[in-house]
Scaffold this motif. Structure first.
Motif, PDB file in Angstrom:
ATOM      1  N   THR A 110      -2.572   8.834  10.698  1.00 34.58           N
ATOM      2  CA  THR A 110      -2.295   7.576   9.306  1.00 34.58           C
ATOM      3  C   THR A 110      -1.191   7.500   9.321  1.00 34.58           C
ATOM      4  O   THR A 110      -0.549   6.814   9.258  1.00 34.58           O
ATOM      5  CB  THR A 110      -3.257   7.472   8.290  1.00 34.58           C
ATOM      6  N   ALA A 111      -0.329   8.264   9.000  1.00 33.02           N
ATOM      7  CA  ALA A 111       1.527   8.780   8.940  1.00 33.02           C
ATOM      8  C   ALA A 111       2.205   8.291  10.006  1.00 33.02           C
ATOM      9  O   ALA A 111       2.432   7.417  10.377  1.00 33.02           O
ATOM     10  CB  ALA A 111       1.215   9.824   8.833  1.00 33.02           C
TER      11      ALA A 111
ATOM     12  N   GLY B  51       4.792   5.688   5.202  1.00 26.47           N
ATOM     13  CA  GLY B  51       4.519   6.998   6.232  1.00 26.47           C
ATOM     14  C   GLY B  51       5.120   8.217   6.138  1.00 26.47           C
ATOM     15  O   GLY B  51       4.608   8.824   5.906  1.00 26.47           O
ATOM     16  N   THR B  52       6.229   8.214   5.706  1.00 25.34           N
ATOM     17  CA  THR B  52       7.301   9.518   5.225  1.00 25.34           C
ATOM     18  C   THR B  52       6.232  10.478   4.115  1.00 25.34           C
ATOM     19  O   THR B  52       6.196  11.254   3.685  1.00 25.34           O
ATOM     20  CB  THR B  52       8.059   9.065   4.320  1.00 25.34           C
ATOM     21  N   SER B  53       5.483   9.954   2.812  1.00 25.83           N
ATOM     22  CA  SER B  53       5.147  10.412   2.079  1.00 25.83           C
ATOM     23  C   SER B  53       3.694  10.740   2.734  1.00 25.83           C
ATOM     24  O   SER B  53       3.578  12.099   2.332  1.00 25.83           O
ATOM     25  CB  SER B  53       4.373   9.570   0.998  1.00 25.83           C
ATOM     26  N   ARG B  54       2.816  10.632   3.613  1.00 25.71           N
ATOM     27  CA  ARG B  54       1.766  11.269   4.352  1.00 25.71           C
ATOM     28  C   ARG B  54       2.429  11.980   5.321  1.00 25.71           C
ATOM     29  O   ARG B  54       1.630  13.658   5.212  1.00 25.71           O
ATOM     30  CB  ARG B  54       1.421   9.925   4.723  1.00 25.71           C
TER      31      ARG B  54
ATOM     32  N   ALA C 296       5.045   4.229  13.071  1.00 23.26           N
ATOM     33  CA  ALA C 296       5.802   2.887  13.602  1.00 23.26           C
ATOM     34  C   ALA C 296       5.472   2.113  13.876  1.00 23.26           C
ATOM     35  O   ALA C 296       6.164   0.885  14.510  1.00 23.26           O
ATOM     36  CB  ALA C 296       4.446   3.106  15.284  1.00 23.26           C
ATOM     37  N   THR C 297       4.880   0.795  12.747  1.00 24.59           N
ATOM     38  CA  THR C 297       4.887   0.292  12.562  1.00 24.59           C
ATOM     39  C   THR C 297       5.962  -0.593  11.099  1.00 24.59           C
ATOM     40  O   THR C 297       5.390  -1.702  10.629  1.00 24.59           O
ATOM     41  CB  THR C 297       3.919  -0.296  11.821  1.00 24.59           C
ATOM     42  N   GLY C 298       6.571   0.477  10.524  1.00 22.51           N
ATOM     43  CA  GLY C 298       7.535   0.352  10.182  1.00 22.51           C
ATOM     44  C   GLY C 298       7.510   0.568   8.132  1.00 22.51           C
ATOM     45  O   GLY C 298       8.632  -0.057   7.339  1.00 22.51           O
ATOM     46  N   HIS C 299       6.396   0.844   7.970  1.00 16.23           N
ATOM     47  CA  HIS C 299       6.000   1.280   6.754  1.00 16.23           C
ATOM     48  C   HIS C 299       6.183   2.722   6.636  1.00 16.23           C
ATOM     49  O   HIS C 299       5.424   3.266   6.247  1.00 16.23           O
ATOM     50  CB  HIS C 299       4.353   1.353   6.681  1.00 16.23           C
TER      51      HIS C 299
ATOM     52  N   ALA D 138       0.727  -1.481   0.238  1.00 12.64           N
ATOM     53  CA  ALA D 138      -0.202   0.378   0.056  1.00 12.64           C
ATOM     54  C   ALA D 138       1.023   1.199   0.151  1.00 12.64           C
ATOM     55  O   ALA D 138       1.929   1.191   0.655  1.00 12.64           O
ATOM     56  CB  ALA D 138      -0.975   0.300   1.249  1.00 12.64           C
ATOM     57  N   GLN D 139       0.621   2.402  -1.072  1.00 10.70           N
ATOM     58  CA  GLN D 139       1.148   3.702  -0.571  1.00 10.70           C
ATOM     59  C   GLN D 139      -0.754   4.770  -0.748  1.00 10.70           C
ATOM     60  O   GLN D 139      -1.389   3.807  -0.151  1.00 10.70           O
ATOM     61  CB  GLN D 139       1.240   4.474  -1.900  1.00 10.70           C
ATOM     62  N   PRO D 140      -0.037   5.836   0.447  1.00  9.95           N
ATOM     63  CA  PRO D 140      -0.586   6.723  -0.470  1.00  9.95           C
ATOM     64  C   PRO D 140      -2.170   6.499  -0.622  1.00  9.95           C
ATOM     65  O   PRO D 140      -3.509   6.325  -0.472  1.00  9.95           O
ATOM     66  CB  PRO D 140      -0.161   7.801   0.370  1.00  9.95           C
ATOM     67  N   THR D 141      -2.265   6.796  -2.687  1.00 16.93           N
ATOM     68  CA  THR D 141      -3.101   6.943  -3.390  1.00 16.93           C
ATOM     69  C   THR D 141      -3.685   5.916  -3.958  1.00 16.93           C
ATOM     70  O   THR D 141      -4.205   5.525  -5.299  1.00 16.93           O
ATOM     71  CB  THR D 141      -2.661   7.621  -4.247  1.00 16.93           C
TER      72      THR D 141
END
Length: 412
Positions: A221-222, A234-237, A227-230, A58-61
């Motif tokens: 969400t970010a 997370g950085t994109s958000r 926190a879960t290593g994604h 998954a990615q943000p969009t």
């Protein structure tokens, strides 16, 4: 003489009902900002429940889905841009996932419930949303240190910003400029309001008027994803959230600079109302948040709980440890309470966390820093910026501790 028709590709993917449901559910989860770790986990379990082995990224969009079918894996790329905050849709998607994983729904039944959820008409009318915007921001000065002047001016400014959001939201291209234009309008009108109503604190009015525009769900969400290593998602958000804050900051700076050029006094300290008036703000604000965040009316109690935990934790923590640490305490209590609610009632934690975070956002300090920098007062601006950074770090730390110590154990 026409060209011969090409031979059909024997390996062309023909979606089975199971794969079609997986992709449709994935698009819906992406649309309503499901964190990457929960998205990938629930999609893998749904695929297994439907007799398919699947891997998801998954990615943000958008998301990749590699699903095994007839002995081979086929990979799909699905794009699903995020929409506005809709807490009711998040609860409905949780019900669909529960129906598939726990109640044994078939493909057609799950697809019917999914489409009923995402295609149902809006619960609240646009005019009610505008009125709720005015109510939410008008009540905010009561618990943010303001008085009746700030309440009246903020409510008027909030109605104007709410109308602007209604008009710009109907056009996708203009909607991208809402944060910038809305912040400029709020700051400019707050400056004019301070001239019309002497003694009004325009910085506090601006901070309260922009409260619903703060990208709280993106931040939640970010932080969950980080926190879960994604890290990629997370950085994109976080970058997207940072860009929104920059737009808000730039719009506020322009509006206040223009207001100061027209003679508005920005350095006015608010006169806080004592007694039980802050509690009135805490009662009115959750009611407006139900409409603004498109929640179910039955979830009003949980939204009020989130706001109350955040406010009480920040006040008590501030008295014991200082303002910045107090915000961290409030955020921890908010996150822990929301995750506990998710475990007991199977309601996504964002239903309580998102409204509660709006109570804790350090808006007035950020606006003081922006205004000071624009007026070339670098030392006060840097001090205010450092305060905002400390408060933001305290909020992030509180959320991370809450998710680590009291995990929600919820699929979505």
């Amino acid at each position: 003489m026409g060209l011969p028709a090409p031979d059909p590709d024997p390996h062309a993917a023909v979606l089975s009902p199971e794969v079609g449901l997986c992709l449709e559910l994935g698009r819906s989860l992406q649309r309503y900002a499901t964190p990457a770790h929960r998205f990938e986990g629930v999609m893998a379990r749904v695929a297994a429940r439907l007799g398919r082995r699947g891997q998801f990224f998954a990615q943000p969009t958008a998301f990749f889905a590699s699903i095994e079918e007839e002995g081979r894996h086929r990979t799909y790329l699905e794009s699903s841009p995020a929409s506005d905050v809709n807490l009711e849709r998040m609860v409905q998607l949780q019900a669909v996932a529960d129906g598939l994983l726990k109640e044994g729904w078939g493909v057609e039944e799950a697809r019917r419930h999914l489409r009923e959820a995402v295609e149902s008409p809006a619960r609240f009318s646009p005019l009610l949303e505008v009125a709720s915007y005015g109510l939410a921001v008008g009540a905010a000065p009561l618990f943010m240190g303001g008085g009746w002047r700030e309440v009246a001016v903020t409510a008027a400014v909030g109605l104007a910003v709410g109308c602007l959001g209604l008009l710009m939201g109907a056009r996708p291209l203009l909607g991208r400029l809402l944060y910038l234009v809305g912040a400029f309008l709020a700051a400019l009108l707050a400056s004019f309001g301070a001239r019309l109503v002497p003694g009004t604190a325009p910085l506090l009015v601006t901070a309260c008027a922009l409260l619903p525009l703060i990208p709280g769900l993106r931040l939640i969400t970010a932080m969950n994803e980080r926190a879960t290593g994604h890290l990629m998602s997370g950085t994109s958000r976080l970058m997207d959230t940072g860009m929104i804050f920059l737009q808000l900051s730039f719009g506020v700076g322009l509006g206040h600079q223009l207001g100061a050029g027209l003679g508005a006094e920005l350095a006015v300290a608010p006169r806080a109302l004592g007694g039980a008036w802050p509690l009135l703000g805490l009662v009115l604000t959750p009611v407006a948040f139900v409409v603004l965040f498109k929640a179910r009316p039955r979830d009003l109690g949980w939204i009020f709980m989130g706001c109350a935990l955040a406010y009480a934790g920040a006040r008590l923590g501030g008295l014991a440890f200082g303002r910045e640490a107090g915000v961290g305490v409030g955020t921890f209590l908010l996150g822990a309470g929301a995750n506990l609610l998710a475990r007991l009632k199977r309601i996504p934690s964002a239903v309580s966390i998102l409204p509660g975070l709006m109570i804790l956002v350090p808006g007035s300090a950020a606006l003081r820093g922006i205004t000071a920098v624009l007026q070339k007062q670098m030392q006060p601006g840097l001090e205010a910026g450092a305060t905002v950074l400390l408060v933001a770090l305290a909020m992030m730390t509180g959320l991370l501790l809450a998710h680590a110590l009291v995990p929600s154990r919820l699929e979505l």
